[in-house]
Design an enzyme around this catalytic site. Structure first.
Site, short mmCIF file in Angstrom:
data_model
loop_
_atom_site.label_atom_id
_atom_site.label_comp_id
_atom_site.label_asym_id
_atom_site.label_seq_id
_atom_site.Cartn_x
_atom_site.Cartn_y
_atom_site.Cartn_z
N ASP A 98 0.86 -1.17 0.00
CA ASP A 98 0.00 0.00 0.00
C ASP A 98 0.91 1.23 0.00
O ASP A 98 1.80 1.33 0.83
CB ASP A 98 -0.88 -0.01 1.26
CG ASP A 98 -2.27 0.51 0.99
OD1 ASP A 98 -2.38 1.59 0.39
OD2 ASP A 98 -3.25 -0.15 1.40
N ASP A 200 -2.93 4.58 -2.60
CA ASP A 200 -3.98 5.19 -1.80
C ASP A 200 -4.38 6.57 -2.35
O ASP A 200 -3.51 7.40 -2.60
CB ASP A 200 -3.44 5.34 -0.37
CG ASP A 200 -4.50 5.65 0.65
OD1 ASP A 200 -5.33 4.77 0.92
OD2 ASP A 200 -4.50 6.78 1.19
N GLU A 255 -6.14 3.81 -6.42
CA GLU A 255 -7.44 4.05 -5.80
C GLU A 255 -7.92 5.40 -6.32
O GLU A 255 -7.32 6.43 -6.05
CB GLU A 255 -7.33 4.06 -4.27
CG GLU A 255 -8.70 4.10 -3.62
CD GLU A 255 -8.69 4.52 -2.15
OE1 GLU A 255 -9.65 4.21 -1.44
OE2 GLU A 255 -7.73 5.19 -1.71
N HIS A 327 -11.29 -2.96 3.03
CA HIS A 327 -11.19 -2.52 4.44
C HIS A 327 -11.97 -1.24 4.72
O HIS A 327 -12.04 -0.82 5.87
CB HIS A 327 -9.72 -2.34 4.80
CG HIS A 327 -9.09 -1.18 4.07
ND1 HIS A 327 -8.94 -1.17 2.70
CD2 HIS A 327 -8.63 0.01 4.50
CE1 HIS A 327 -8.40 -0.02 2.34
NE2 HIS A 327 -8.19 0.71 3.41
N ASP A 328 -12.50 -0.61 3.68
CA ASP A 328 -13.27 0.62 3.87
C ASP A 328 -14.77 0.40 3.64
O ASP A 328 -15.54 1.36 3.68
CB ASP A 328 -12.81 1.70 2.86
CG ASP A 328 -11.39 2.15 3.08
OD1 ASP A 328 -10.93 2.14 4.24
OD2 ASP A 328 -10.73 2.52 2.09
C1 GLC Z 1 -7.99 5.37 1.46
C2 GLC Z 1 -7.85 4.17 2.36
C3 GLC Z 1 -8.53 4.45 3.66
C4 GLC Z 1 -7.84 5.62 4.30
C5 GLC Z 1 -7.80 6.83 3.37
C6 GLC Z 1 -6.81 7.83 3.84
O1 GLC Z 1 -9.27 5.61 1.07
O2 GLC Z 1 -8.34 3.04 1.72
O3 GLC Z 1 -8.55 3.35 4.52
O4 GLC Z 1 -8.50 5.98 5.49
O5 GLC Z 1 -7.41 6.49 2.07
O6 GLC Z 1 -5.51 7.36 3.70
#
Ligand code: GLC
Ligand code: CA
Length: 563
Positions: A98, A200, A255, A327-328
Site C-alpha cells: 500500500d 492510496d 485508488e 477494508h473501507d
Molecule cells: C484510502 C484508504 C482508507 C484511508 C484513506 C486515507 O481511502 O483506503 O482506509 O482511510 O485512504 O488514507
C-alpha cells in the site's frame, strides 16, 4: 495470446491488524501473516495486497505514515517483512504494498520540520496557507473524516491542508523535492523485491493553485473539484512511471474514487504510461441525506448498469479492479447478498460467481472467502474507526439527526464491519489471538470460520478456490467480450462472455424468492463450470431458485466436431 500477469491474477487483500496475531498482544502482525501463507496458497490467489505496515501512530490504522522505510512496531521488524516476502515468493505469491503518499502522518519527520517555518528545507513539503483576514480557515472545505480540512498550526502560524484527519497532512506534490523523495522511497521498496503498489487516494495528489470555497454538502464545502483528478495528476503519474515503475515488473493499482470511465482510460489506459488499473467505487457508492451513511441498497438494475458500463467502456483500452468490499466497505454478503442463516452461504457464492466471471482483476478481502458478515454493533462505543467515531459525533451527538434514524445507516456501512478479526476457528477469539483482540471478534465465529470452511467441501471457501482456478483455465474469463442480458430485471444479473467461439453464460439471482427468467437456449447443452446448488444441479428451465448462480460454457469448436 499472452496477457500481462496482473490481468490473470487474483488478489487477496490483507488488513494486517486484523488478520493473524502471532504473539498474543491482540494485534495482527507480519509473522501472523507468514504463518497463514499456506492457507492463501490453498485458496489459489496470486497476489497479496498488504494494507500499510509502515511506522505509524495509527490515527487511521497505518494510513498515517511516520516513516516509510520502517515497519510498525506492533507488526514486527523489517526482518519479519523480508521473511514474509521470501516465504510468499517461495509459494509463488506476489506482494503489493500500500503506497500512501497523498499525505503523511503529522509525526513524519518532514512535517515536524515543515511546521517550524517557511524557510527551512521542508518548508514547502505540505500545503500551507494563511487564514482569512479574520483568522478563520482559508476556505470552507470539509475533511473526509469530519471537521474542516484545515488545521491551524501555532508553531508555524499558518493553516495546513488535510483532506483526511488532522493527523494526515497533505503533501505538496507540486514541490519537485517531494516527488523525488517519494520516488526514491518507492525505488527502495522495489529493490527489496516487492511486486507492486496499491496507491492510496492517488487521484487526489494534485490540487488547484486557487482554493476557493466549495459547494456546501452537509456541513462543509466540497473539495473534490479542486483536489480530485487535479490539474497535474497525470503529469505526476507519468513521471512516477518513468522514474520508478517502468524499471520493474510491477502491478500498479490506483485508488481513484469518483473517476469516470473516460478518466480511468487515462489513469489506466494501455498506452498511457501511468498505472495498470484503477480501483473505483461507482458500484458501491450509495449517497443519501447523510452522505455515505445510508441504509439503502442500490437497485439491481442500476448496479448492473454501472458494472456493465465499466466492462464495456474499458474493454481493449484500460483495466479495472473487481471487488465487492475492502477494508473501507461493509461485508459483501451483508450488503449485496443475505447474511441470514438460510441464505448466507448461497448468496456469498452467488456474489463471488457474479464478480469473478467479469473482466478485470478480482480482489478478495480477507474473510470474504468465508462469507464473513457485518458486525452486530450495540452502540457507538463499539466503534474503533476514526471515520465512524467522527461521523457519529458530527451527525448524532450534535443533535442533527436522532440516534434511532442514524443508527441503521452508520452500522450498515461502517468500515469497522470489515475490520473485526479474521475468523480462523471456533476456539476463543476465533483463533486470531491468544490474548485480547484489539477489536472484538464477530460472535458468529463459532459457525463461520476457516477451519469449518476447509472441512466442508460445499463451503464458500471452495467455491472461491474453484472460481480462481477457472480464471486460470479459461481465457474467455480474462479476455472475452462482455454482454449484459436482461438489463431490466430487478432479480437476475445475467451476462455472456465471448472469445473466438468460446462462450460463457453467467446467471446470478439476487433474489430470496424463486424467479422466472428466459435465457438463451443455446447454453442448455453447455458444460456447467460452477454452480451454487451442486455441480449438475442447474438448468435453463426458466426458473431460478433463491440466490442461484451458475455458469454454462459452450465451445464453438467442440460443437462443430462430428459426433
Ligand atoms: C484510502 C484508504 C482508507 C484511508 C484513506 C486515507 O481511502 O483506503 O482506509 O482511510 O485512504 O488514507
Ligand atoms: Ca501481535
Amino acid at each position: 495470446m499472452c496477457e500481462p500477469w496482473w490481468k490473470e491474477a487474483v488478489v487477496y487483500q490483507i488488513y494486517p491488524r486484523s488478520f493473524m496475531d502471532s504473539n498474543g498482544d491482540g494485534i495482527g502482525d507480519l509473522r501472523g501473516i507468514t504463518s497463514r501463507l499456506d492457507y492463501l496458497k490453498k485458496l489459489g490467489i496470486d497476489v497479496i495486497w498488504l494494507s500499510p505496515v509502515y511506522r505509524s501512530p495509527n490515527d487511521d490504522n497505518g494510513y498515517d505514515i511516520s516513516d516509510y522505510q520502517e515497519i510498525m512496531e506492533e507488526f514486527g521488524t523489517m526482518e519479519d517483512f523480508d521473511e514474509l516476502l521470501f516465504q510468499a515468493h517461495e509459494r509463488g505469491i506476489r506482494i503489493v504494498m500500500d503506497l500512501v503518499v497523498n499525505h503523511t502522518s503529522d509525526e513524519h519527520r518532514w512535517f515536524v520540520e515543515s511546521r517550524k517555518g517557511k524557510d527551512g528545507p521542508y518548508g514547502d513539503y505540505y500545503i500551507w496557507r494563511d487564514g482569512k483576514e479574520d483568522g478563520r480557515e482559508p476556505n470552507n472545505w470539509g475533511a473526509c473524516f469530519g471537521g474542516s480540512a484545515w488545521e491551524y498550526d501555532r508553531e508555524r502560524g499558518q493553516y495546513y491542508l488535510h483532506l483526511f484527519s488532522k493527523k494526515q497532512p497533505d503533501l505538496n506534490w507540486d514541490n519537485p523535492r517531494v516527488r523525488r523523495e517519494v520516488f526514491d522511497m518507492m525505488d527502495w521498496w522495489c529493490k527489496k523485491g516487492i511486486d507492486g503498489f496499491r496507491m492510496d487516494v492517488i487521484s487526489m495528489i494534485s490540487k488547484t493553485e486557487d482554493m476557493p470555497d466549495g459547494e456546501v454538502k452537509g456541513l462543509y464545502g466540497d473539495f473534490a473539484p479542486y483536489c480530485v483528478h487535479g490539474p497535474r495528476v497525470h503529469q505526476y503519474l507519468k513521471e512516477m512511471n518513468r522514474e520508478v515503475l517502468s524499471k520493474y515488473d510491477l502491478m500498479t493499482v490506483g485508488e481513484t474514487a469518483g473517476v469516470t470511465t473516460e478518466q480511468a482510460c487515462r489513469y489506466a489506459g494501455t498506452d498511457e504510461g501511468e498505472l495498470n488499473m484503477v480501483f473505483q467505487f461507482e458500484h458501491v457508492d450509495v449517497h443519501g441525506k447523510y452522505g455515505k451513511w445510508n441504509d439503502k441498497s442500490m437497485p439491481l438494475t442500476k448496479l448492473k448498469e454501472i458494472l456493465s458500463r465499466w466492462q464495456t467502456e474499458l474493454a481493449g483500452k484500460a483495466w479495472n479492479s473487481l471487488f465487492w468490499d475492502n477494508h473501507d466497505q461493509p461485508r459483501a454478503v451483508s450488503r449485496f447478498g443475505d447474511d441470514t442463516a438460510p441464505y448466507r452461504v448461497r448468496s456469498a457464492k452467488m456474489l463471488a460467481t457474479c464478480l469473478h466471471m467479469m473482466q478485470g482483476t478480482p480482489y478478495i478481502y480477507q474473510g470474504e472467502e468465508l462469507g464473513m458478515t457485518n458486525y452486530p454493533f450495540a452502540g457507538p462505543e463499539d466503534f474503533h474507526d476514526i471515520e465512524s467515531i467522527h461521523a457519529y459525533q458530527e451527525w448524532c451527538e450534535s443533535g442533527r439527526v436522532s440516534h434511532q434514524e442514524f443508527w441503521p445507516c452508520i452500522t450498515r456501512v461502517s468500515r469497522d464491519n470489515a475490520r473485526t478479526p479474521m475468523q480462523w476457528d471456533d476456539s476463543p477469539q476465533a483463533g486470531f489471538t491468544s490474548g485480547t483482540p484489539w477489536m472484538p471478534v464477530n460472535p458468529n465465529y463459532r459457525e463461520i470460520n476457516a477451519r469449518a470452511a476447509l472441512e466442508d467441501p460445499d463451503s464458500v471457501f471452495y467455491h472461491y478456490q474453484k472460481l480462481i482456478a477457472l480464471r486460470k483455465q479459461y481465457p474467455v474469463i480474462v479476455s472475452g467480450e462482455y454482454k449484459l442480458l436482461l438489463p431490466d430485471s430487478e432479480e437476475v444479473f445475467a451476462y455472456e462472455r465471448i472469445l473466438n467461439g468460446e462462450k460463457l453464460l453467467v446467471v446470478c439471482s439476487f433474489s430470496r424468492e424463486e424467479t422466472k427468467v428466459s435465457l438463451p437456449e443455446e447454453y442448455a447443452g453447455g458444460t456447467c463450470l460452477i454452480s451454487n446448488y451442486g455441480a449438475d444441479d442447474w438448468s435453463l428451465d426458466g426458473k431460478l431458485r433463491p440466490y442461484e448462480a451458475f455458469v454454462s460454457y459452450c465451445s464453438g469448436r467442440s460443437a462443430r466436431l462430428p459426433r
